[in-house]
Design an enzyme around this catalytic site. Structure first.
Site, PDB file in Angstrom:
ATOM      1  N   GLU A  53      16.871  43.100 -45.921  1.00  0.00           N
ATOM      2  CA  GLU A  53      16.213  42.930 -44.625  1.00  0.00           C
ATOM      3  C   GLU A  53      15.668  41.511 -44.422  1.00  0.00           C
ATOM      4  O   GLU A  53      15.837  40.926 -43.359  1.00  0.00           O
ATOM      5  CB  GLU A  53      15.108  43.976 -44.438  1.00  0.00           C
ATOM      6  CG  GLU A  53      15.627  45.421 -44.379  1.00  0.00           C
ATOM      7  CD  GLU A  53      16.668  45.664 -43.288  1.00  0.00           C
ATOM      8  OE1 GLU A  53      16.852  44.796 -42.403  1.00  0.00           O
ATOM      9  OE2 GLU A  53      17.327  46.727 -43.334  1.00  0.00           O
ATOM     10  N   HIS A  88      21.940  41.234 -36.000  1.00  0.00           N
ATOM     11  CA  HIS A  88      21.294  41.702 -37.234  1.00  0.00           C
ATOM     12  C   HIS A  88      22.121  42.810 -37.901  1.00  0.00           C
ATOM     13  O   HIS A  88      22.434  42.730 -39.092  1.00  0.00           O
ATOM     14  CB  HIS A  88      19.881  42.201 -36.896  1.00  0.00           C
ATOM     15  CG  HIS A  88      19.121  42.746 -38.049  1.00  0.00           C
ATOM     16  ND1 HIS A  88      18.174  42.003 -38.737  1.00  0.00           N
ATOM     17  CD2 HIS A  88      19.159  43.958 -38.669  1.00  0.00           C
ATOM     18  CE1 HIS A  88      17.659  42.738 -39.705  1.00  0.00           C
ATOM     19  NE2 HIS A  88      18.245  43.933 -39.693  1.00  0.00           N
ATOM     20  N   GLU A  89      22.469  43.820 -37.126  1.00  0.00           N
ATOM     21  CA  GLU A  89      23.200  44.949 -37.715  1.00  0.00           C
ATOM     22  C   GLU A  89      24.589  44.499 -38.170  1.00  0.00           C
ATOM     23  O   GLU A  89      25.064  44.914 -39.221  1.00  0.00           O
ATOM     24  CB  GLU A  89      23.310  46.120 -36.736  1.00  0.00           C
ATOM     25  CG  GLU A  89      21.982  46.611 -36.166  1.00  0.00           C
ATOM     26  CD  GLU A  89      20.903  46.886 -37.195  1.00  0.00           C
ATOM     27  OE1 GLU A  89      21.240  47.241 -38.342  1.00  0.00           O
ATOM     28  OE2 GLU A  89      19.709  46.737 -36.858  1.00  0.00           O
ATOM     29  N   GLY A  95      15.077  50.580 -34.375  1.00  0.00           N
ATOM     30  CA  GLY A  95      15.873  49.804 -33.421  1.00  0.00           C
ATOM     31  C   GLY A  95      17.363  50.099 -33.509  1.00  0.00           C
ATOM     32  O   GLY A  95      18.020  50.393 -32.518  1.00  0.00           O
ATOM     33  N   ALA A  96      17.907  50.015 -34.725  1.00  0.00           N
ATOM     34  CA  ALA A  96      19.336  50.229 -34.910  1.00  0.00           C
ATOM     35  C   ALA A  96      19.630  50.366 -36.391  1.00  0.00           C
ATOM     36  O   ALA A  96      18.778  50.085 -37.227  1.00  0.00           O
ATOM     37  CB  ALA A  96      20.123  49.053 -34.333  1.00  0.00           C
ATOM     38  N   MET A  97      20.880  50.787 -36.699  1.00  0.00           N
ATOM     39  CA  MET A  97      21.231  51.051 -38.091  1.00  0.00           C
ATOM     40  C   MET A  97      22.643  50.567 -38.404  1.00  0.00           C
ATOM     41  O   MET A  97      23.579  50.824 -37.638  1.00  0.00           O
ATOM     42  CB  MET A  97      21.100  52.569 -38.346  1.00  0.00           C
ATOM     43  CG  MET A  97      21.428  52.981 -39.758  1.00  0.00           C
ATOM     44  SD  MET A  97      20.296  52.226 -40.956  1.00  0.00           S
ATOM     45  CE  MET A  97      21.397  52.080 -42.358  1.00  0.00           C
ATOM     46  N   GLU A  98      22.753  49.907 -39.559  1.00  0.00           N
ATOM     47  CA  GLU A  98      23.984  49.183 -39.916  1.00  0.00           C
ATOM     48  C   GLU A  98      25.038  50.015 -40.641  1.00  0.00           C
ATOM     49  O   GLU A  98      25.823  49.449 -41.416  1.00  0.00           O
ATOM     50  CB  GLU A  98      23.591  47.996 -40.813  1.00  0.00           C
ATOM     51  CG  GLU A  98      23.095  48.377 -42.237  1.00  0.00           C
ATOM     52  CD  GLU A  98      21.584  48.454 -42.374  1.00  0.00           C
ATOM     53  OE1 GLU A  98      20.906  48.695 -41.356  1.00  0.00           O
ATOM     54  OE2 GLU A  98      21.080  48.294 -43.508  1.00  0.00           O
ATOM     55  N   ASN A  99      25.135  51.322 -40.416  1.00  0.00           N
ATOM     56  CA  ASN A  99      26.144  52.150 -41.089  1.00  0.00           C
ATOM     57  C   ASN A  99      27.503  51.451 -41.112  1.00  0.00           C
ATOM     58  O   ASN A  99      27.928  50.886 -40.110  1.00  0.00           O
ATOM     59  CB  ASN A  99      26.301  53.474 -40.347  1.00  0.00           C
ATOM     60  CG  ASN A  99      24.978  54.071 -39.936  1.00  0.00           C
ATOM     61  OD1 ASN A  99      24.150  54.362 -40.786  1.00  0.00           O
ATOM     62  ND2 ASN A  99      24.751  54.203 -38.638  1.00  0.00           N
ATOM     63  N   HIS A 117      24.448  42.695 -41.475  1.00  0.00           N
ATOM     64  CA  HIS A 117      24.256  43.592 -42.625  1.00  0.00           C
ATOM     65  C   HIS A 117      25.589  43.959 -43.284  1.00  0.00           C
ATOM     66  O   HIS A 117      25.592  44.391 -44.432  1.00  0.00           O
ATOM     67  CB  HIS A 117      23.584  44.894 -42.184  1.00  0.00           C
ATOM     68  CG  HIS A 117      22.077  44.886 -42.254  1.00  0.00           C
ATOM     69  ND1 HIS A 117      21.373  44.404 -43.331  1.00  0.00           N
ATOM     70  CD2 HIS A 117      21.138  45.359 -41.384  1.00  0.00           C
ATOM     71  CE1 HIS A 117      20.071  44.566 -43.121  1.00  0.00           C
ATOM     72  NE2 HIS A 117      19.890  45.134 -41.946  1.00  0.00           N
TER      73      HIS A 117
HETATM   74  N1  TRP Z   1      18.291  49.198 -41.730  1.00  0.00           N
HETATM   75  C1  TRP Z   1      17.809  49.272 -40.371  1.00  0.00           C
HETATM   76  C2  TRP Z   1      17.712  47.824 -39.906  1.00  0.00           C
HETATM   77  O1  TRP Z   1      18.651  47.268 -39.482  1.00  0.00           O
HETATM   78  C3  TRP Z   1      16.456  49.919 -40.270  1.00  0.00           C
HETATM   79  C4  TRP Z   1      16.423  51.352 -39.892  1.00  0.00           C
HETATM   80  C5  TRP Z   1      17.079  51.945 -38.880  1.00  0.00           C
HETATM   81  C6  TRP Z   1      15.630  52.379 -40.471  1.00  0.00           C
HETATM   82  N2  TRP Z   1      16.719  53.267 -38.806  1.00  0.00           N
HETATM   83  C7  TRP Z   1      15.842  53.549 -39.753  1.00  0.00           C
HETATM   84  C8  TRP Z   1      14.744  52.421 -41.518  1.00  0.00           C
HETATM   85  C9  TRP Z   1      15.180  54.749 -40.055  1.00  0.00           C
HETATM   86  C10 TRP Z   1      14.089  53.614 -41.830  1.00  0.00           C
HETATM   87  C11 TRP Z   1      14.317  54.754 -41.112  1.00  0.00           C
HETATM   88  O2  TRP Z   1      16.789  47.138 -40.074  1.00  0.00           O
HETATM   89 ZN    ZN Z   2      18.020  45.428 -41.036  1.00  0.00          ZN
END
Ligand code: TRP
Ligand code: ZN
Length: 877
Positions: free
Chosen positions: A327, A304-305, A268-272, A308
């Site tokens: 998570e 959510h992101e 879905g998305a990533m919290e970089n 994080h």
């Molecule tokens: N940490 C991400 C979240 O907000 C999860 C996630 C995004 C992820 N891309 C990914 C986990 C690729 C594994 C692989 O929940």
């Molecule tokens: Zn997450």
């Protein structure tokens, strides 16, 4: 199968890293052919590691080509390092040194979407969990935290936007006329939070003033044609930032916060840190192209992101077994946020319904694991509903046990005590316990035990003494990995109703209240309420206070009473579900026996009272009127007879529709929303009830209803109404369904996110030739095997198609297995997730079960990625 079996990693084998990386300096020379990555790692031996001469073992290799390696100023010749098993090993090192490493990678050929890859015309990254090792050699583990400085070099005409974590500190021209940009992130972080984006992107700018009056620049980047769809996400971001300040006292820490939307993304998305990257399906929204559900999803994922930044980034995980630390907590935070923004009860029902359908099924299947797994082969397989959703339930139980004030004190202590550290689930519980004085020793077992506990309740009333006793027994399923589960600490929220549905204030342990939290923390306990004059009706597990299966022998009259009168809105829904499940269970048995279906439905009575209850939120009415899904009925069944479930559910739906035809017609008319589209709780509620009413009404074969379905489809000014009419047409086999599907595609073929919805609905279409239809769909120009959203739409949709996937000749299983085998090579994470429906083979009716197993065995015979190998081999074990 591979010759050497992938190895299992165990939590009990954790050791601290022998080396630390204080500073990481990266340079990316981006190019369509080869990208050169140069790293300068400022390393030293970890004083906490006992071994003073441990070798330096860096992760990486597979797709990274080593060009040059130097320690301080000394270039390492080939004999002074080894490369094996995706590791780079240097045996002799100083105690402190700078390791310089030059590597080549090919992002344009990266189809797994882990590491640096291309999506549309941009470069982007995905490093969680172990993607960074596909970029360069590194100590790719979350307990190695480093301060990153990143230089990006590219041709500015094609990549005018170049982003990484932190703040932009420098920009200029190289000797060859390329542009370079330098980013610096002052907060130490593990490599999984690293991000880089480069492309020709448009931006929406905004600002946020924090509670301490600092101004933060907010930026959302998309491809230029999507810039008109980011306003909602920007508002959601500002609401999230404010809410985290008000609810958790957490303020944003950098001067800039950026979000980028990409079309090709595995999740879905990533919290970089400072640079969140989103699947465009979880960020973009506009009334004409986005449904209400998707609006709410965008808001929840943006939140959510963002959350994080504290629960995940400032305080991160020591190792990947602790994934639920960030998570579970962050899902709990985003759930509470959405509840605060909209309706608490509606949000709770939606979350619990999802948990009971999908997470309970996972926890009863071959991949069942505790929220803190004890071992894994491939960590990507453990981004599960158990770690996320059950993990959130565990945090919610802590909140229930401590109460809101002590929970907040616990979270404050956790963030203060561990800021800048990589910690464990035990550290989280310790902070909660230390700040509150509440003993969580027994409670902690939730982290190490899997499976959904059963709680069985019986009761007795003594009219002589006025005492009412509830006896509760708990039992956690025994599995291969869990021969002796121990009793858990289960908070059970309970209220009592009298025969007229009034709440009773009852005494428990000298405390009088209409609502008690019972602490079930041994195998069997008795709770005695006093001061009653008649046997009450218990409202058990209010608000779903624990993720358990509750068993209590409610009469139909009890359920009807709870459904109409309980002060706990959640349990009104829960009672309706239970009543519907009871009736559907009878119908399923009739269908299995080949009998004609017939039932004297009491649910209809309850529904009739409900539609006339003007005090209820229309969204709650819609939820209560929604019959349990086929997926939930499958979770409850053992074995599962898909055709019988489908038949029974359809029978009850038509029966309710006919009995309440007038009510549905009137609901449809009274809940029309006028004015400009708004994704507010109120408007969403009206639309959901109106569209649900139409989906019933049309089942009466009423010509007017059928005409309205078509008219609404054609005249709708928003995607919620248009797509809902289309879905109703497809599922009710409306005579114009095929035409409507075709015209929908024509109308929306330039909007990929809408096309994905069309693909999903098309793949869900039930028919005798559903397998042939889904094969044709994969040949359609709108399909693209490289794009995870499209694969999920078509193959994920097909997995829910009972007549297609579960076709009696096994052709549905064979088809999905073929696709898994193809995707296993291209994108292991996506392939592994597609296995889920096949892994449920043990619960299926015998004829189908054997065919599913045969397909799993056929997959296992292939040369498999770790991801697919783990899921398939565990489901056959
Ligand atoms: N940490 C991400 C979240 O907000 C999860 C996630 C995004 C992820 N891309 C990914 C986990 C690729 C594994 C692989 O929940
Ligand atoms: Zn997450």
């Amino acid at each position: 199968m591979k010759d050497s079996q992938p190895k299992t990693i165990h939590l009990k084998d954790y050791t601290v890293p022998p080396f630390l990386i204080d500073k990481t300096e990266l340079t990316f020379d981006l190019d369509e052919a080869t990208t050169v990555v140069t790293s300068r790692l400022h390393m030293r031996r970890n004083p906490e590691c006992g071994k003073s001469n441990a070798p330096l073992v860096l992760d990486g290799g597979e797709d990274v080509k080593l060009i040059a390696l130097a320690m301080d100023d000394y270039t390492l010749p080939e004999g002074e390092y080894q490369q094996e098993d995706n590791k780079l090993i240097i045996t002799a090192t100083a105690d402190e040194f700078v390791l310089t490493c030059e590597t080549l990678i090919e992002p344009q050929n990266n189809t797994s979407l882990e590491g640096l890859y291309r999506s549309s015309s941009m470069f982007c990254t995905q490093c969680e969990a172990e993607g960074f090792r596909h970029i360069t050699y590194y100590l790719d583990r979350p307990d190695v935290m480093s301060v990153f400085t990143t230089t990006i070099i590219a041709d500015e005409s094609r990549y005018p936007v170049m982003l990484s974590n932190g703040n932009e500190v420098e920009k200029g021209k190289t000797e060859e006329g390329k542009t370079f940009v330098v980013w610096h992130d002052p907060f130490p972080k593990p490599a999984y939070l690293f991000a880089l984006v480069a492309g020709d992107l448009a931006v929406k700018n905004d600002t946020f003033i924090t509670q301490s009056q600092r101004e933060v620049t907010l930026q959302i980047f998309t491809e230029p044609h999507n810039l008109d769809k980011v306003d909602y996400a920007m508002e959601a971001l500002k609401r999230s930032m404010r809410w985290d300040e008000e609810t958790y006292g957490r303020e944003y820490d950098l001067d800039i916060f950026m979000i980028v939307a990409v079309d090709d993304f595995n999740m879905g998305a990533m919290e970089n840190k400072g640079l969140n990257i989103f699947n465009s399906s979880c960020l973009l929204a506009s009334p004409k192209t986005t449904t209400d559900d998707s609006y709410l999803r965008v808001e929840a994922i943006v939140a959510h992101e963002y959350f994080h930044n504290w629960s995940g980034n400032r305080v991160t995980c020591r190792d990947w077994f602790q994934l639920s630390l960030k998570e579970g907590f962050t899902v709990f935070r985003d759930q509470t946020f959405s509840a605060d923004m909209h309706s608490e009860t509606v949000k709770r029902v939606e979350d619990v319904s999802f948990l009971k359908t999908a997470q309970f099924a996972e926890d009863a299947g071959p991949m069942s694991h505790p929220i803190r797994p004890a071992s894994f082969i491939e960590i990507s397989n453990f981004y599960t509903l158990t770690v996320y959703e059950k993990g959130a339930e565990v945090v919610r139980m802590v909140h229930t046990l401590l109460g809101p004030e002590k929970f907040r004190a616990g979270s404050d202590l956790y963030f203060d005590r561990h800021d800048g550290q990589a910690v464990t689930c035990d550290d989280f519980i310790a902070a909660m316990q230390d700040a509150s004085g509440v003993d969580l020793t027994v409670f902690k077992r939730w982290y190490s035990q899997s499976g959904t506990p059963n709680v069985t309740v019986t009761d007795a009333f003594d009219s002589a003494t006025g005492s009412y006793r509830l006896t509760m027994k708990q039992e956690t399923p025994v599995t291969q990995n869990q021969p002796n589960p121990l009793p858990l600490h289960i908070p059970v929220r309970v209220g009592l109703l009298d025969a007229s549905g009034q709440a009773i204030s009852a005494n428990l342990h000298d405390e009088s209240s209409e609502d008690h939290v019972l602490h079930l923390n041994t195998e069997e306990q008795v709770f005695e309420f006093t001061g009653l004059n008649a046997k009450p009706i218990p409202s058990l597990l209010r608000g779903f206070s624990a993720p358990v299966k509750l068993h209590y022998d409610y009469s139909t009259a009890d359920l009807l009473l709870l459904m109409s009168s309980d002060t706990d809105g959640f349990n009104r829904w829960s009672a309706a579900q239970q009543l519907a499940v009871n009736e559907l269970t009878l119908l399923i048995e009739q269908a299995k026996a080949g009998k004609e279906l017939s039932i004297n439905s009491q649910l209809v009575k309850g529904f009739k009272a409900l539609v006339n209850d003007k005090t209820l939120d229309p969204a709650m009415v819609a939820l209560i009127l929604t019959l349990p899904s086929q997926a939930y009925l499958s979770e409850l069944a053992n074995p599962i007879y898909p055709a019988a479930i489908k038949k029974a559910r359809h029978h009850l739906k038509v029966l309710v529709a006919k009995a309440l035809a007038d009510e549905f017609e009137s609901l449809y008319n009274t809940h029309k929303v006028t004015g400009e589209y708004q994704a507010t709780a109120e408007d969403i509620a009206h639309r959901s009830l109106k569209n649900l009413a139409l989906s019933y009404w049309v089942e009466t074969d009423n010509e007017l209803a059928q005409k309205i379905v078509f008219d609404q489809y054609q005249s709708a000014d928003n995607m919620t109404d248009q797509f809902s009419a289309l879905t109703t047409a497809v599922h009710s086999k409306h005579e114009k369904a095929a035409d409507m599907l075709a015209s929908f595609y024509e109308q929306w073929k330039e909007e990929p996110l809408v096309v994905n919805k069309w693909l999903m609905l098309s793949a869900c279409q039930e028919s005798e030739d559903a397998v042939a239809k889904v094969k044709a769909l994969m040949e359609h120009p709108a399909f693209d095997l490289k794009n995870p959203n499209k694969v999920r739409s078509v193959l994920g949709g097909f997995g829910q198609n009972l007549s297609g996937f579960h076709h009696s000749d096994g052709s549905g299983y064979r088809f999905l297995a073929d696709q898994i085998i193809v995707l296993n090579k291209r994108n292991p994470q996506i392939a592994s997730r597609l296995c889920t429906p096949l892994t449920r083979w043990k619960k299926m009716e015998p004829a189908l079960s054997a065919k599913m197993k045969a397909e799993l065995e056929r997959i296992l015979a292939e040369d498999l990625s770790k991801d697919v190998f783990e899921v398939i081999s565990k489901s056959l074990a």
